[in-house]
Design a protein around this motif. Sequence first.
Motif, PDB file in Angstrom:
ATOM      1  N   GLU A 258      -9.487 -12.778 -16.617  1.00 59.53           N
ATOM      2  CA  GLU A 258      -9.667 -11.438 -17.164  1.00 59.53           C
ATOM      3  C   GLU A 258      -9.717 -10.405 -16.041  1.00 59.53           C
ATOM      4  O   GLU A 258     -10.429 -10.583 -15.045  1.00 59.53           O
ATOM      5  N   THR A 259      -8.946  -9.361 -16.224  1.00 61.21           N
ATOM      6  CA  THR A 259      -8.698  -8.383 -15.167  1.00 61.21           C
ATOM      7  C   THR A 259      -8.500  -7.005 -15.764  1.00 61.21           C
ATOM      8  O   THR A 259      -7.942  -6.880 -16.857  1.00 61.21           O
ATOM      9  N   VAL A 260      -8.916  -5.990 -15.024  1.00 65.06           N
ATOM     10  CA  VAL A 260      -8.579  -4.604 -15.351  1.00 65.06           C
ATOM     11  C   VAL A 260      -8.111  -3.962 -14.049  1.00 65.06           C
ATOM     12  O   VAL A 260      -8.828  -3.982 -13.050  1.00 65.06           O
ATOM     13  N   ILE A 261      -6.900  -3.432 -14.072  1.00 69.42           N
ATOM     14  CA  ILE A 261      -6.368  -2.706 -12.919  1.00 69.42           C
ATOM     15  C   ILE A 261      -5.790  -1.390 -13.411  1.00 69.42           C
ATOM     16  O   ILE A 261      -5.028  -1.366 -14.390  1.00 69.42           O
ATOM     17  N   VAL A 262      -6.165  -0.309 -12.737  1.00 70.18           N
ATOM     18  CA  VAL A 262      -5.604   1.013 -13.000  1.00 70.18           C
ATOM     19  C   VAL A 262      -5.189   1.574 -11.646  1.00 70.18           C
ATOM     20  O   VAL A 262      -6.013   1.680 -10.740  1.00 70.18           O
ATOM     21  N   ILE A 263      -3.910   1.900 -11.516  1.00 72.25           N
ATOM     22  CA  ILE A 263      -3.361   2.383 -10.246  1.00 72.25           C
ATOM     23  C   ILE A 263      -2.536   3.637 -10.499  1.00 72.25           C
ATOM     24  O   ILE A 263      -1.748   3.685 -11.447  1.00 72.25           O
ATOM     25  N   LYS A 264      -2.703   4.609  -9.621  1.00 69.98           N
ATOM     26  CA  LYS A 264      -1.766   5.736  -9.600  1.00 69.98           C
ATOM     27  C   LYS A 264      -0.799   5.461  -8.447  1.00 69.98           C
ATOM     28  O   LYS A 264      -1.201   5.368  -7.289  1.00 69.98           O
ATOM     29  N   ALA A 265       0.466   5.310  -8.785  1.00 74.26           N
ATOM     30  CA  ALA A 265       1.501   5.054  -7.782  1.00 74.26           C
ATOM     31  C   ALA A 265       2.011   6.375  -7.219  1.00 74.26           C
ATOM     32  O   ALA A 265       1.742   7.450  -7.773  1.00 74.26           O
ATOM     33  N   VAL A 266       2.757   6.287  -6.138  1.00 71.08           N
ATOM     34  CA  VAL A 266       3.282   7.506  -5.518  1.00 71.08           C
ATOM     35  C   VAL A 266       4.348   8.176  -6.387  1.00 71.08           C
ATOM     36  O   VAL A 266       4.539   9.388  -6.313  1.00 71.08           O
ATOM     37  N   ASP A 267       5.036   7.406  -7.211  1.00 78.09           N
ATOM     38  CA  ASP A 267       6.029   7.951  -8.128  1.00 78.09           C
ATOM     39  C   ASP A 267       6.334   6.911  -9.201  1.00 78.09           C
ATOM     40  O   ASP A 267       5.816   5.795  -9.163  1.00 78.09           O
ATOM     41  N   ASN A 268       7.192   7.282 -10.152  1.00 74.48           N
ATOM     42  CA  ASN A 268       7.509   6.381 -11.266  1.00 74.48           C
ATOM     43  C   ASN A 268       8.173   5.085 -10.796  1.00 74.48           C
ATOM     44  O   ASN A 268       7.860   4.010 -11.308  1.00 74.48           O
TER      45      ASN A 268
ATOM     46  N   GLY B 299       0.796  -1.222   0.000  1.00 73.21           N
ATOM     47  CA  GLY B 299       0.000   0.000   0.000  1.00 73.21           C
ATOM     48  C   GLY B 299       0.825   1.265   0.000  1.00 73.21           C
ATOM     49  O   GLY B 299       0.343   2.325  -0.423  1.00 73.21           O
ATOM     50  N   ASN B 300       2.064   1.211   0.468  1.00 71.20           N
ATOM     51  CA  ASN B 300       2.936   2.385   0.474  1.00 71.20           C
ATOM     52  C   ASN B 300       3.338   2.827  -0.932  1.00 71.20           C
ATOM     53  O   ASN B 300       3.842   3.932  -1.111  1.00 71.20           O
ATOM     54  N   LEU B 301       3.132   1.952  -1.919  1.00 69.61           N
ATOM     55  CA  LEU B 301       3.485   2.269  -3.293  1.00 69.61           C
ATOM     56  C   LEU B 301       2.345   2.954  -4.047  1.00 69.61           C
ATOM     57  O   LEU B 301       2.553   3.520  -5.113  1.00 69.61           O
ATOM     58  N   ILE B 302       1.129   2.883  -3.491  1.00 70.07           N
ATOM     59  CA  ILE B 302      -0.063   3.405  -4.154  1.00 70.07           C
ATOM     60  C   ILE B 302      -0.379   4.803  -3.619  1.00 70.07           C
ATOM     61  O   ILE B 302      -0.414   5.016  -2.407  1.00 70.07           O
ATOM     62  N   ALA B 303      -0.607   5.737  -4.531  1.00 67.51           N
ATOM     63  CA  ALA B 303      -0.975   7.102  -4.129  1.00 67.51           C
ATOM     64  C   ALA B 303      -2.335   7.070  -3.430  1.00 67.51           C
ATOM     65  O   ALA B 303      -3.157   6.188  -3.681  1.00 67.51           O
ATOM     66  N   LYS B 304      -2.551   8.035  -2.563  1.00 64.58           N
ATOM     67  CA  LYS B 304      -3.826   8.169  -1.866  1.00 64.58           C
ATOM     68  C   LYS B 304      -4.418   9.543  -2.169  1.00 64.58           C
ATOM     69  O   LYS B 304      -3.686  10.511  -2.379  1.00 64.58           O
ATOM     70  N   ASP B 305      -5.746   9.599  -2.177  1.00 65.65           N
ATOM     71  CA  ASP B 305      -6.411  10.880  -2.391  1.00 65.65           C
ATOM     72  C   ASP B 305      -6.468  11.668  -1.084  1.00 65.65           C
ATOM     73  O   ASP B 305      -5.948  11.205  -0.053  1.00 65.65           O
TER      74      ASP B 305
END
Length: 170
Positions: free
Chosen positions: A95-105, A72-78
């Motif tokens: 079959e899967t769809v995942i979209v994640i905004k990480a904290v950085d590249n 969870g430390n790798l995933i950005a939070k709102d």
Amino acid sequence: MKIAKRLAILLFALILAFAAIACGGTEENSPAPKAINHAETAQALIDGCTFEEKPEIIDSEFGLTQLFEIDGNLIAKDENGNYMGTAAICSSTPETVIVIKAVDNASAEKIRDEYLAKRVEAYIHDYANYGPEQVAKLNDCINRVDGEYVFLIISADNAAALNLLNELTK
């Protein structure tokens, strides 16, 4: 001589196939996309891609940190402390769809390379035994990083899914 050429071509094809085993559709980092809404983008992918069974969105925290075991430390939070990621899965296909905004590249790359690739490898292992027809879609799935965003798409038509993803992120 013809046999030697054919064997060399076959060997080369096998090497390429094994190199692609952990999700052949994985791309190197693409340029950072415009800011996207992870939930809207995931829903657009679910609605616009072809699936044998339409993936259902699951609770983000459970799906990302428990099911896919992403740190969870790798995933950005709102601003409310919620993970900025959406996961949708199927009950009878991979079959899967995942979209994640990480904290950085760097975090995005780690999510792609360590967590999502590991899940795809597990799916390949599992489905090879009881659903071998599913393995082809796993071998050419999309496991991609665009800037801070990570995308995993496993669909019945990954080429079309890639085109849609490119359209949504440009």
